[in-house]
Write a protein that holds these residues in place. Structure first.
Motif, PDB file in Angstrom:
ATOM      1  N   ALA A 294      -8.734  36.128 -30.792  1.00 54.10           N
ATOM      2  CA  ALA A 294     -10.252  35.977 -30.558  1.00 54.10           C
ATOM      3  C   ALA A 294     -11.185  37.220 -31.193  1.00 54.10           C
ATOM      4  O   ALA A 294     -12.120  36.925 -31.703  1.00 54.10           O
ATOM      5  CB  ALA A 294     -10.449  36.258 -28.930  1.00 54.10           C
ATOM      6  N   LEU A 295     -10.438  38.491 -31.159  1.00 53.75           N
ATOM      7  CA  LEU A 295     -11.028  39.700 -31.896  1.00 53.75           C
ATOM      8  C   LEU A 295     -11.444  39.225 -33.169  1.00 53.75           C
ATOM      9  O   LEU A 295     -12.517  39.396 -33.882  1.00 53.75           O
ATOM     10  CB  LEU A 295     -10.425  40.699 -31.541  1.00 53.75           C
ATOM     11  N   VAL A 296     -10.358  38.767 -33.995  1.00 51.44           N
ATOM     12  CA  VAL A 296     -10.255  38.613 -35.421  1.00 51.44           C
ATOM     13  C   VAL A 296     -11.519  37.548 -35.648  1.00 51.44           C
ATOM     14  O   VAL A 296     -12.372  37.785 -36.381  1.00 51.44           O
ATOM     15  CB  VAL A 296      -9.019  38.063 -35.844  1.00 51.44           C
ATOM     16  N   LEU A 297     -11.563  36.428 -34.950  1.00 51.17           N
ATOM     17  CA  LEU A 297     -12.434  35.471 -35.124  1.00 51.17           C
ATOM     18  C   LEU A 297     -14.157  35.976 -34.866  1.00 51.17           C
ATOM     19  O   LEU A 297     -14.978  35.538 -35.612  1.00 51.17           O
ATOM     20  CB  LEU A 297     -12.218  34.220 -34.567  1.00 51.17           C
ATOM     21  N   ALA A 298     -14.221  36.505 -33.593  1.00 48.80           N
ATOM     22  CA  ALA A 298     -15.452  37.256 -33.487  1.00 48.80           C
ATOM     23  C   ALA A 298     -15.777  38.115 -34.309  1.00 48.80           C
ATOM     24  O   ALA A 298     -17.060  38.255 -34.695  1.00 48.80           O
ATOM     25  CB  ALA A 298     -15.241  37.829 -31.918  1.00 48.80           C
ATOM     26  N   GLY A 299     -15.014  38.908 -34.854  1.00 52.31           N
ATOM     27  CA  GLY A 299     -15.331  40.069 -35.874  1.00 52.31           C
ATOM     28  C   GLY A 299     -15.738  39.129 -37.111  1.00 52.31           C
ATOM     29  O   GLY A 299     -16.589  39.680 -37.903  1.00 52.31           O
ATOM     30  N   ALA A 300     -15.071  38.233 -37.497  1.00 50.42           N
ATOM     31  CA  ALA A 300     -15.343  37.492 -38.658  1.00 50.42           C
ATOM     32  C   ALA A 300     -16.721  36.865 -38.891  1.00 50.42           C
ATOM     33  O   ALA A 300     -17.551  36.905 -39.468  1.00 50.42           O
ATOM     34  CB  ALA A 300     -14.172  36.623 -39.198  1.00 50.42           C
TER      35      ALA A 300
ATOM     36  N   ARG B 167     -10.978  32.230 -47.235  1.00 50.90           N
ATOM     37  CA  ARG B 167     -10.186  31.024 -46.866  1.00 50.90           C
ATOM     38  C   ARG B 167      -8.766  30.964 -46.482  1.00 50.90           C
ATOM     39  O   ARG B 167      -8.557  30.366 -45.683  1.00 50.90           O
ATOM     40  CB  ARG B 167     -10.464  29.898 -47.868  1.00 50.90           C
ATOM     41  N   ILE B 168      -8.062  31.740 -47.291  1.00 49.90           N
ATOM     42  CA  ILE B 168      -6.695  31.959 -47.123  1.00 49.90           C
ATOM     43  C   ILE B 168      -6.312  32.699 -45.754  1.00 49.90           C
ATOM     44  O   ILE B 168      -5.486  32.168 -44.671  1.00 49.90           O
ATOM     45  CB  ILE B 168      -6.074  32.356 -47.989  1.00 49.90           C
ATOM     46  N   LEU B 169      -7.090  33.761 -45.424  1.00 50.63           N
ATOM     47  CA  LEU B 169      -6.990  34.564 -44.276  1.00 50.63           C
ATOM     48  C   LEU B 169      -7.376  33.897 -42.852  1.00 50.63           C
ATOM     49  O   LEU B 169      -6.931  33.880 -41.883  1.00 50.63           O
ATOM     50  CB  LEU B 169      -7.428  35.714 -44.653  1.00 50.63           C
ATOM     51  N   TYR B 170      -8.363  32.857 -43.109  1.00 51.59           N
ATOM     52  CA  TYR B 170      -8.905  32.309 -42.258  1.00 51.59           C
ATOM     53  C   TYR B 170      -7.798  31.348 -41.661  1.00 51.59           C
ATOM     54  O   TYR B 170      -7.814  30.718 -40.238  1.00 51.59           O
ATOM     55  CB  TYR B 170     -10.237  31.422 -42.542  1.00 51.59           C
ATOM     56  N   ALA B 171      -6.992  30.716 -42.487  1.00 48.71           N
ATOM     57  CA  ALA B 171      -5.799  30.028 -42.013  1.00 48.71           C
ATOM     58  C   ALA B 171      -4.508  30.877 -41.692  1.00 48.71           C
ATOM     59  O   ALA B 171      -3.777  30.424 -40.781  1.00 48.71           O
ATOM     60  CB  ALA B 171      -5.633  29.138 -43.285  1.00 48.71           C
ATOM     61  N   LEU B 172      -4.431  31.901 -42.209  1.00 49.49           N
ATOM     62  CA  LEU B 172      -3.062  32.672 -42.210  1.00 49.49           C
ATOM     63  C   LEU B 172      -3.200  33.443 -40.845  1.00 49.49           C
ATOM     64  O   LEU B 172      -2.386  33.461 -40.237  1.00 49.49           O
ATOM     65  CB  LEU B 172      -3.093  33.569 -43.247  1.00 49.49           C
TER      66      LEU B 172
ATOM     67  N   GLU C 281       2.692  23.333 -30.504  1.00 53.32           N
ATOM     68  CA  GLU C 281       1.552  22.079 -31.265  1.00 53.32           C
ATOM     69  C   GLU C 281       0.526  23.403 -31.712  1.00 53.32           C
ATOM     70  O   GLU C 281      -0.155  22.856 -32.635  1.00 53.32           O
ATOM     71  CB  GLU C 281       1.048  21.783 -29.732  1.00 53.32           C
ATOM     72  N   PHE C 282       0.149  24.269 -31.195  1.00 50.97           N
ATOM     73  CA  PHE C 282      -0.908  25.405 -31.552  1.00 50.97           C
ATOM     74  C   PHE C 282      -0.286  25.490 -33.340  1.00 50.97           C
ATOM     75  O   PHE C 282      -1.160  25.477 -34.201  1.00 50.97           O
ATOM     76  CB  PHE C 282      -0.902  26.602 -30.888  1.00 50.97           C
ATOM     77  N   ILE C 283       0.885  26.221 -33.494  1.00 47.67           N
ATOM     78  CA  ILE C 283       1.310  26.342 -34.728  1.00 47.67           C
ATOM     79  C   ILE C 283       1.195  25.262 -35.755  1.00 47.67           C
ATOM     80  O   ILE C 283       1.030  25.198 -36.822  1.00 47.67           O
ATOM     81  CB  ILE C 283       2.839  27.062 -34.849  1.00 47.67           C
ATOM     82  N   SER C 284       1.666  24.045 -35.245  1.00 43.15           N
ATOM     83  CA  SER C 284       1.433  22.969 -36.230  1.00 43.15           C
ATOM     84  C   SER C 284       0.023  22.465 -36.571  1.00 43.15           C
ATOM     85  O   SER C 284      -0.262  22.166 -37.819  1.00 43.15           O
ATOM     86  CB  SER C 284       2.277  21.966 -35.577  1.00 43.15           C
ATOM     87  N   ALA C 285      -0.726  22.604 -35.541  1.00 39.52           N
ATOM     88  CA  ALA C 285      -2.147  22.444 -36.014  1.00 39.52           C
ATOM     89  C   ALA C 285      -2.554  23.351 -37.081  1.00 39.52           C
ATOM     90  O   ALA C 285      -3.470  23.077 -37.595  1.00 39.52           O
ATOM     91  CB  ALA C 285      -3.189  22.150 -34.582  1.00 39.52           C
ATOM     92  N   VAL C 286      -2.469  24.555 -36.621  1.00 35.10           N
ATOM     93  CA  VAL C 286      -3.042  25.583 -37.526  1.00 35.10           C
ATOM     94  C   VAL C 286      -2.342  25.622 -39.039  1.00 35.10           C
ATOM     95  O   VAL C 286      -3.019  25.772 -39.886  1.00 35.10           O
ATOM     96  CB  VAL C 286      -2.737  26.969 -36.831  1.00 35.10           C
ATOM     97  N   THR C 287      -1.127  25.013 -38.830  1.00 36.29           N
ATOM     98  CA  THR C 287      -0.264  25.003 -40.380  1.00 36.29           C
ATOM     99  C   THR C 287      -1.107  23.945 -40.971  1.00 36.29           C
ATOM    100  O   THR C 287      -1.343  23.953 -42.159  1.00 36.29           O
ATOM    101  CB  THR C 287       1.084  24.755 -40.155  1.00 36.29           C
ATOM    102  N   TYR C 288      -1.215  22.763 -40.569  1.00 37.43           N
ATOM    103  CA  TYR C 288      -1.965  21.641 -40.968  1.00 37.43           C
ATOM    104  C   TYR C 288      -3.235  22.088 -41.461  1.00 37.43           C
ATOM    105  O   TYR C 288      -3.686  21.701 -42.650  1.00 37.43           O
ATOM    106  CB  TYR C 288      -2.100  20.542 -39.907  1.00 37.43           C
ATOM    107  N   LEU C 289      -4.126  22.373 -40.717  1.00 33.56           N
ATOM    108  CA  LEU C 289      -5.513  23.005 -41.021  1.00 33.56           C
ATOM    109  C   LEU C 289      -5.642  24.077 -42.063  1.00 33.56           C
ATOM    110  O   LEU C 289      -6.155  23.786 -42.969  1.00 33.56           O
ATOM    111  CB  LEU C 289      -6.109  23.593 -39.822  1.00 33.56           C
TER     112      LEU C 289
END
Length: 179
Positions: free
Chosen positions: A15-21, A105-110, A134-142
């Motif tokens: 949450a902190l990473v995404l809010a800061g970004a 783009r890569i870090l938003y996925a990583l 399920e979270f890891i599989s969805a994030v990997t796909y995205l």
């Protein structure tokens, strides 16, 4: 620290990473890039530090509101080793991303994947394992489909998503069978 605190820390990290970004994106591209790179390095060092906290027998419970069952946070077998190895791999991946023009783009996925791995290592029980899987599989796909623009990579992403969902279904079947 208990497994519950570590899981809450990884969710808070994400949450902190995404809010800061989001906040830094208002200031310009280089500020967001630096924020994501620093967050990636901090998260990978957090995985390495967590390897010392993953010891057998550290079981704790996360109570959820009704009608949801409680989640059990316990380390996976060999989680300390996997946490250290994953932390080193994420650290190297962030360093390799440093000079790329498409680093954002890569870090938003990583980085969501990094947080998901942090939670996954504490998912030694059924429902927690299924949710983190399920979270890891969805994030990997995205991450795969949003960082590349070629048709074969998109097809590989769909195959990856289908296989991970099949694995999730088999895991759910195994949990139901055990109950």
């Amino acid at each position: 620290m208990s497994g519950v605190v570590w899981i809450e820390a990884w969710i808070g990290y994400l949450a902190l990473v995404l809010a800061g970004a989001g906040l830094f994106s208002l200031r310009g591209g280089q500020t967001v890039r630096r924020w994501l790179l620093a967050s990636g390095l901090a998260g990978s060092l957090g995985l390495i530090a967590m390897s010392g906290a993953l010891h057998a027998g550290g079981v704790s419970t996360i109570t959820l509101p009704r009608p949801f069952p409680a989640l059990v946070a316990s380390p996976l077998p060999l989680a300390a080793l996997w946490s250290f190895v994953a932390g080193l791999l994420f650290f190297c991946a962030v360093l390799l991303t440093w000079s790329r023009p498409d680093a954002r783009r890569i870090l938003y996925a990583l980085l969501p994947l990094l947080a998901g791995v942090g939670v996954y290592l504490w998912s030694g029980s059924g429902l927690t394992l299924l949710a983190s899987w399920e979270f890891i599989s969805a994030v990997t796909y995205l991450g795969l489909t949003t960082t590349r623009r070629s048709r074969p990579v998109w097809n590989a992403g769909w195959a990856l998503l289908a296989l991970s969902e099949l694995g999730g279904m088999l895991l759910l079947d195994a949990l139901v069978w055990l109950v």
